[in-house]
Design a protein around this motif. Structure first.
Motif: not given
Length: 215
Positions: A140-151
Motif C-alpha cells: 500500500g506504500v507507493w514510491s518512484v525511482q529513476a536510473a540512467r543506464g546502470v547508474k
C-alpha cells in the motif's frame, strides 16, 4: 569478481591520489576483458553498483561481481606473419630487346584549375544512456525511482496514492491505470476496515471507563 580485500586495496590507491585499473568480468557484457579506471568508491549501502569506473568518456557504476583485478602483464598483440613472396620464374633464352621508349606528349592548357574538396562526414554523436522511471507499490506504500543506464540517479522516493493515480492518468495505457486504481481501492478498503476496528476498540474502552467510579 573483486573480493573485500581487493575493494579495500582500490580504496587505498584512490586515497593516495592515483586511479587504479580494473578489468571487466564476463558478466559486464560487451566490455568483458577490457580495462577501465576506478575514479570513485561510493557508499555500498546506496546499492550494489558502488564502484564508479571510467571507460572511455563514460563514467559507469559497477558491482564488485562485474570487475576483476587485471593481470600484471597483459599479453601483447601478436603481429601478423608476413605472407610468403612467390619467386619470379627465371626464363632461359636469348636476351630480350629493351622496350621502345614511349613518346612524350606535352599538352598546354590555359584556364583555372578548381580544387574539389570532398565533404566531411558528420561526427557520430553518441546517444545518451536510457532513463528508466519505475513506480512501485509495496504493502500500500507507493514510491518512484529513476536510473540512467546502470547508474541510479534517484533513490526510491515516497509518493502519495493520488499522485500515483495522476502519473498513470497521463499514460495511454488503460490496463495500467485500471491496475493502479485497483491497488488504491484495496488500500482504501483496508484503511477503512482498520479505522472501524479502532473505533470499536475506542468505544469499548470508553464504556469500561464510564463504568468505573470517579475518585
Amino acid at each position: 569478481m573483486l573480493s573485500t580485500e581487493d575493494v579495500e586495496g582500490l580504496r587505498a590507491v584512490l586515497e593516495s591520489g592515483k586511479r587504479p585499473r580494473v578489468m571487466f568480468a564476463p558478466s559486464a557484457g560487451q566490455m568483458a576483458g577490457q580495462l577501465g579506471q576506478v575514479v570513485r568508491l561510493d557508499d555500498p549501502s546506496d546499492g550494489p553498483e558502488f564502484v564508479a569506473v571510467r571507460f572511455g568518456k563514460d563514467e559507469l557504476g559497477f558491482s564488485p561481481a562485474d570487475l576483476l583485478v587485471p593481470p600484471k602483464k597483459m599479453p601483447a598483440p601478436r603481429a601478423p606473419e608476413p605472407e610468403p613472396v612467390a619467386a619470379e620464374p627465371v626464363l632461359e633464352g636469348p636476351p630480350l630487346l629493351p622496350p621502345a621508349p614511349k613518346p612524350t606528349i606535352t599538352t598546354m592548357e590555359t584556364g583555372v584549375v578548381e580544387k574539389v574538396v570532398a565533404p566531411r562526414k558528420p561526427a557520430k554523436v553518441k546517444a545518451p544512456a536510457e532513463l528508466t522511471v519505475t513506480l512501485t507499490c509495496q504493502e500500500g506504500v507507493w514510491s518512484v525511482q529513476a536510473a540512467r543506464g546502470v547508474k541510479v540517479v534517484a533513490k526510491p522516493t515516497p509518493v502519495r496514492a493520488p499522485d500515483a493515480l495522476a502519473m498513470v492518468a497521463l499514460l495511454d495505457a488503460p490496463a495500467v491505470r485500471e491496475a493502479v486504481e485497483d491497488l488504491v481501492s484495496a488500500a482504501r478498503a483496508a484503511a477503512e476496515e482498520e479505522a472501524d476496528r479502532l473505533r470499536r476498540q475506542l468505544a469499548e474502552v470508553e464504556a469500561r471507563l464510564a463504568e468505573l467510579p470517579q475518585s
